[in-house]
Structures are given as structure tokens and as C-alpha cells.
Design a protein around this motif. Structure first.
Motif, PDB file in Angstrom:
ATOM      1  N   HIS A  19      51.705 -38.783  47.116  1.00  0.00           N
ATOM      2  CA  HIS A  19      51.131 -37.527  47.611  1.00  0.00           C
ATOM      3  C   HIS A  19      50.083 -37.832  48.681  1.00  0.00           C
ATOM      4  CE1 HIS A  19      53.205 -35.117  44.671  1.00  0.00           C
ATOM      5  NE2 HIS A  19      52.692 -35.830  43.672  1.00  0.00           N
ATOM      6  N   ASP A  20      49.792 -36.825  49.503  1.00  0.00           N
ATOM      7  CA  ASP A  20      48.834 -37.019  50.584  1.00  0.00           C
ATOM      8  C   ASP A  20      47.487 -37.522  50.061  1.00  0.00           C
ATOM      9  OD1 ASP A  20      50.787 -36.136  52.245  1.00  0.00           O
ATOM     10  OD2 ASP A  20      49.839 -34.218  52.749  1.00  0.00           O
ATOM     11  N   GLU A  21      47.041 -36.985  48.911  1.00  0.00           N
ATOM     12  CA  GLU A  21      45.749 -37.390  48.366  1.00  0.00           C
ATOM     13  C   GLU A  21      45.719 -38.877  48.045  1.00  0.00           C
ATOM     14  OE1 GLU A  21      47.572 -34.906  47.283  1.00  0.00           O
ATOM     15  OE2 GLU A  21      46.399 -33.120  47.862  1.00  0.00           O
ATOM     16  N   GLN A  22      46.845 -39.390  47.518  1.00  0.00           N
ATOM     17  CA  GLN A  22      46.886 -40.818  47.189  1.00  0.00           C
ATOM     18  C   GLN A  22      46.946 -41.678  48.443  1.00  0.00           C
ATOM     19  OE1 GLN A  22      49.730 -39.444  44.814  1.00  0.00           O
ATOM     20  NE2 GLN A  22      48.664 -39.797  42.893  1.00  0.00           N
ATOM     21  N   ARG A  23      47.656 -41.171  49.450  1.00  0.00           N
ATOM     22  CA  ARG A  23      47.686 -41.922  50.710  1.00  0.00           C
ATOM     23  C   ARG A  23      46.293 -41.991  51.327  1.00  0.00           C
ATOM     24  NH1 ARG A  23      51.433 -40.025  55.154  1.00  0.00           N
ATOM     25  NH2 ARG A  23      51.434 -37.950  54.196  1.00  0.00           N
ATOM     26  N   ILE A  24      45.579 -40.872  51.290  1.00  0.00           N
ATOM     27  CA  ILE A  24      44.221 -40.847  51.852  1.00  0.00           C
ATOM     28  C   ILE A  24      43.302 -41.763  51.059  1.00  0.00           C
ATOM     29  CG2 ILE A  24      42.188 -39.374  52.162  1.00  0.00           C
ATOM     30  CD1 ILE A  24      44.131 -37.107  52.938  1.00  0.00           C
ATOM     31  N   ARG A  25      43.449 -41.769  49.741  1.00  0.00           N
ATOM     32  CA  ARG A  25      42.635 -42.656  48.912  1.00  0.00           C
ATOM     33  C   ARG A  25      42.913 -44.117  49.254  1.00  0.00           C
ATOM     34  NH1 ARG A  25      44.222 -40.959  44.311  1.00  0.00           N
ATOM     35  NH2 ARG A  25      42.717 -39.247  44.260  1.00  0.00           N
ATOM     36  N   ALA A  26      44.193 -44.424  49.486  1.00  0.00           N
ATOM     37  CA  ALA A  26      44.558 -45.795  49.845  1.00  0.00           C
ATOM     38  C   ALA A  26      43.974 -46.186  51.198  1.00  0.00           C
ATOM     39  CB  ALA A  26      46.077 -45.946  49.866  1.00  0.00           C
ATOM     40  N   ILE A  27      43.969 -45.254  52.140  1.00  0.00           N
ATOM     41  CA  ILE A  27      43.410 -45.537  53.458  1.00  0.00           C
ATOM     42  C   ILE A  27      41.911 -45.792  53.364  1.00  0.00           C
ATOM     43  CG2 ILE A  27      42.872 -44.459  55.690  1.00  0.00           C
ATOM     44  CD1 ILE A  27      45.618 -43.115  55.559  1.00  0.00           C
ATOM     45  N   ARG A  28      41.241 -45.024  52.500  1.00  0.00           N
ATOM     46  CA  ARG A  28      39.786 -45.175  52.367  1.00  0.00           C
ATOM     47  C   ARG A  28      39.389 -46.451  51.627  1.00  0.00           C
ATOM     48  NH1 ARG A  28      38.753 -38.851  51.148  1.00  0.00           N
ATOM     49  NH2 ARG A  28      38.125 -38.243  53.266  1.00  0.00           N
ATOM     50  N   SER A  29      40.271 -46.979  50.828  1.00  0.00           N
ATOM     51  CA  SER A  29      39.950 -48.202  50.093  1.00  0.00           C
ATOM     52  C   SER A  29      39.933 -49.376  51.057  1.00  0.00           C
ATOM     53  CB  SER A  29      40.967 -48.449  48.976  1.00  0.00           C
ATOM     54  OG  SER A  29      42.240 -48.732  49.530  1.00  0.00           O
ATOM     55  N   ARG A  30      39.136 -50.372  50.720  1.00  0.00           N
ATOM     56  CA  ARG A  30      39.049 -51.555  51.588  1.00  0.00           C
ATOM     57  C   ARG A  30      40.228 -52.461  51.303  1.00  0.00           C
ATOM     58  NH1 ARG A  30      32.789 -53.611  52.036  1.00  0.00           N
ATOM     59  NH2 ARG A  30      31.940 -51.746  53.017  1.00  0.00           N
ATOM     60  N   ARG A  31      41.216 -52.407  52.175  1.00  0.00           N
ATOM     61  CA  ARG A  31      42.395 -53.255  52.023  1.00  0.00           C
ATOM     62  C   ARG A  31      42.375 -54.336  53.097  1.00  0.00           C
ATOM     63  NH1 ARG A  31      47.295 -50.167  52.917  1.00  0.00           N
ATOM     64  NH2 ARG A  31      46.013 -48.807  54.210  1.00  0.00           N
ATOM     65  N   TRP A  32      42.859 -55.515  52.715  1.00  0.00           N
ATOM     66  CA  TRP A  32      42.875 -56.617  53.666  1.00  0.00           C
ATOM     67  C   TRP A  32      43.919 -56.370  54.748  1.00  0.00           C
ATOM     68  CZ3 TRP A  32      40.463 -60.333  55.862  1.00  0.00           C
ATOM     69  CH2 TRP A  32      41.160 -61.355  56.513  1.00  0.00           C
ATOM     70  N   VAL A  33      43.523 -56.492  55.983  1.00  0.00           N
ATOM     71  CA  VAL A  33      44.415 -56.370  57.134  1.00  0.00           C
ATOM     72  C   VAL A  33      44.377 -57.695  57.882  1.00  0.00           C
ATOM     73  CG1 VAL A  33      44.838 -55.221  59.334  1.00  0.00           C
ATOM     74  CG2 VAL A  33      44.095 -53.883  57.350  1.00  0.00           C
ATOM     75  N   LEU A  34      45.518 -58.354  57.958  1.00  0.00           N
ATOM     76  CA  LEU A  34      45.591 -59.641  58.645  1.00  0.00           C
ATOM     77  C   LEU A  34      45.837 -59.413  60.131  1.00  0.00           C
ATOM     78  CD1 LEU A  34      45.589 -62.734  58.352  1.00  0.00           C
ATOM     79  CD2 LEU A  34      48.081 -62.595  58.093  1.00  0.00           C
ATOM     80  N   TYR A  35      44.923 -59.900  60.960  1.00  0.00           N
ATOM     81  CA  TYR A  35      45.092 -59.822  62.410  1.00  0.00           C
ATOM     82  C   TYR A  35      44.896 -61.227  62.971  1.00  0.00           C
ATOM     83  CZ  TYR A  35      39.993 -59.284  61.874  1.00  0.00           C
ATOM     84  OH  TYR A  35      38.683 -59.445  61.514  1.00  0.00           O
ATOM     85  N   PRO A  36      45.335 -61.495  64.203  1.00  0.00           N
ATOM     86  CA  PRO A  36      45.388 -62.877  64.698  1.00  0.00           C
ATOM     87  C   PRO A  36      44.085 -63.653  64.582  1.00  0.00           C
ATOM     88  CG  PRO A  36      46.656 -61.461  66.144  1.00  0.00           C
ATOM     89  CD  PRO A  36      45.978 -60.546  65.143  1.00  0.00           C
ATOM     90  N   ARG A  37      42.965 -63.039  64.914  1.00  0.00           N
ATOM     91  CA  ARG A  37      41.694 -63.760  64.855  1.00  0.00           C
ATOM     92  C   ARG A  37      41.353 -64.152  63.417  1.00  0.00           C
ATOM     93  NH1 ARG A  37      36.273 -61.070  67.266  1.00  0.00           N
ATOM     94  NH2 ARG A  37      37.356 -61.366  69.248  1.00  0.00           N
ATOM     95  N   ALA A  38      41.599 -63.245  62.487  1.00  0.00           N
ATOM     96  CA  ALA A  38      41.349 -63.539  61.073  1.00  0.00           C
ATOM     97  C   ALA A  38      42.294 -64.622  60.568  1.00  0.00           C
ATOM     98  CB  ALA A  38      41.505 -62.274  60.240  1.00  0.00           C
TER      99      ALA A  38
END
Length: 293
Positions: A19-38
Motif C-alpha cells: 500500500h502507499d502508506e507502506q511504500r512511504i514508510r519504506a522511503i522514510r526509513s534509512r535504507r542503504w543505497v550503494l553508489y560508486p563513491r561509497a
């Protein structure tokens, strides 16, 4: 799910079933995002675990302004190498141990913080020699290979003598236990570590500069967008990317916050993508730094 969402990572695509609420909650949580510098920094840190043990172990210092993502990388490295308890031998091993430099540096306070982290019983009357021996005994017993120290610039809060004592302590631990050191701090931390020339020579230095309009920045934005569970691809023009840099001053934490806000707004509006127009319209809800180092 019958659709494929090639613009997303597999974990972000899986959230589209929620549901949209769960997606928004997931976006607000601090999730690891791997990017080239990291990834580059993590690869260097992981390499320390493969080093043969010796008396002059290689070490790494990572510097950058507050909000450039240093602490998130530290936590990711620590979490990749958690303590492991062998149920057969009954032995606990902790290859990576992470601590924060005390706000007021000093040998006793350093060992007290380290012993607390190690779960050692509190002994208020113990002298420094006893604290040192207890810390070394536990560190050796649990097989620490890399000691990570965050907020190393806190050294500068002490007198020159206090700084030298703590730096001597770090060098002693590295030599005696044959462990690598990893230090994270703001740019001023260079001054702190340079107080011990012998120790400073062991450190490979990585600097997290503020983002600029280049391919690395585009790769960062692409990595963040691939982790935002939006149903449609977000394609941003160079004008939008320049606007993001202008708003955030090139600080990683600000960039994440901006895209997080825009992704939530895209779900709430039904747009399901971040547009150039949304970037141009975005204003922070309040002024202030995001607390991500």
C-alpha cells in the motif's frame, strides 16, 4: 506481479505491491543505497580484512564535511562483518569493532569507552595500565582485525598533550594487536591525526568532497532513484540536476532528503515519478542540516 520495473532495484520493485502508506514508510526509513563513491570506500575497507597481520598494519582515514555520508558507510562496513558466535567451539569473533571518539579525549576516557563497548565489567578504581591490559586481552580474544573510530576530529577538543597520548594509544594498539585502524571525521581531523607522524604515515586518505556537476553526481542520483519505489521512471534533465546541487550545496544528506521528499510527494499525488518541475518547485520544510554524517 506481472509487470517488470527495470528502472528499480529488485527490493524497490518488490515494494510496489505494498500500500502507499507502506511504500512511504519504506522511503522514510534509512535504507542503504550503494553508489560508486561509497562502493569505492567500502572496497578499500574490505581489503583491510585480507591483509596479512604485521607490526605496521595499513590503515584508512576518510574525511569530509558533515552530512557527506561517512557514518552511513561506517555502519554498512560494520554491519557487513558482524560478531559471529561459533556454537561448536564456543568462541565469539568480532572482525570489525566500531567506536566513537570520546567528546573529550584522554587515555582513561578512551579505554573506558572501549571497555564499555566490549562489554567488560565496570571497575571505577582500575588504573590505566589495568584498563589497557583488559582491553588488549578482550580485543585479542575476540579476533578484532579492524578498529573503526568515528568522529575522530573530537581529538581536537583536547590539549596537545592529550591528543598525543590518544594517538600514541592508537598506534600502540595497532602495533601490539596487529590490527588496522579506520578513522572517520570532518576535514579538520587531518590536523588531529597528523599530530603523530608515524601513525599518520600508515593512513591512506580518502576525501569525500561535496558533489559537483559531473558523472559521479549523475551516478549518485541514478542510484538513489533506482531505490525509490515509484511505478514510473524518473528522468531528470541537466537543469534539474543543477537545481539539486544548488539547493543542497552538494551535501549528500541534503540530496537524499530532497529526493525522499519528492518521491513521497510523487506517491501522494499519483504522479509516481519525480519530474523536473517538481525539482524546481521543491522547498525544504524547515532550514537545518540533516543529521547524517
Amino acid at each position: 506481479m506481472t509487470f517488470t520495473f527495470r528502472h528499480l532495484t529488485s527490493s524497490a520493485a518488490a515494494l510496489l505491491a505494498e500500500h502507499d502508506e507502506q511504500r512511504i514508510r519504506a522511503i522514510r526509513s534509512r535504507r542503504w543505497v550503494l553508489y560508486p563513491r561509497a562502493k569505492q570506500a567500502l572496497d578499500r575497507l574490505r581489503g583491510l580484512l585480507d591483509q596479512p597481520r604485521g607490526t605496521r598494519m595499513p590503515s584508512i582515514a576518510i574525511y569530509g564535511d558533515s552530512g557527506m555520508g561517512k557514518t552511513m558507510i561506517m555502519k554498512q562496513f560494520r554491519d557487513e562483518h558482524p560478531p559471529n558466535f561459533n556454537t561448536v567451539t564456543g568462541v565469539l569473533t568480532t572482525p570489525v569493532l566500531a567506536m566513537e571518539m570520546t567528546s573529550r579525549p584522554g587515555e582513561r576516557r578512551f579505554y573506558a569507552e572501549l571497555l564499555t563497548l566490549l562489554g567488560a565489567p565496570s571497575r571505577p578504581r582500575a588504573d590505566i595500565a589495568q584498563m589497557e591490559q583488559a582491553a588488549m586481552r578482550i580485543l585479542e580474544a575476540i579476533g578484532v582485525q579492524v578498529l573503526v573510530i568515528d568522529e575522530v576530529h573530537n581529538l581536537l577538543a583536547g590539549s596537545y598533550r592529550e591528543q598525543r597520548i590518544v594517538l600514541n594509544t592508537l598506534r600502540f594498539l595497532s602495533n601490539r594487536l596487529q590490527i588496522s585502524l579506520v578513522c572517520f571525521g570532518v576535514n579538520e581531523a587531518r590536523e588531529a591525526i597528523s599530530g603523530d607522524v608515524q601513525l599518520a604515515r600508515r593512513f591512506e586518505q580518502l576525501t569525500f568532497s561535496r558533489w559537483a556537476a559531473n558523472e559521479q553526481f549523475e551516478a549518485l542520483i541514478g542510484s538513489i532513484l533506482r531505490n525509490m519505489p515509484l511505478r514510473h521512471p524518473s528522468v531528470l534533465t541537466p537543469n534539474a540536476l543543477r537545481r539539486i546541487l544548488q539547493i543542497t550545496d552538494g551535501i549528500t544528506a541534503g540530496i537524499f532528503r530532497l529526493i525522499t521528499d519528492l518521491a513521497i510527494a510523487a506517491i501522494e499525488s499519483g504522479e509516481e515519478r519525480i519530474t523536473d518541475e517538481a525539482v524546481q518547485r521543491w522547498e525544504p520544510a524547515f532550514q537545518g542540516e540533516t543529521a547524517v554524517a
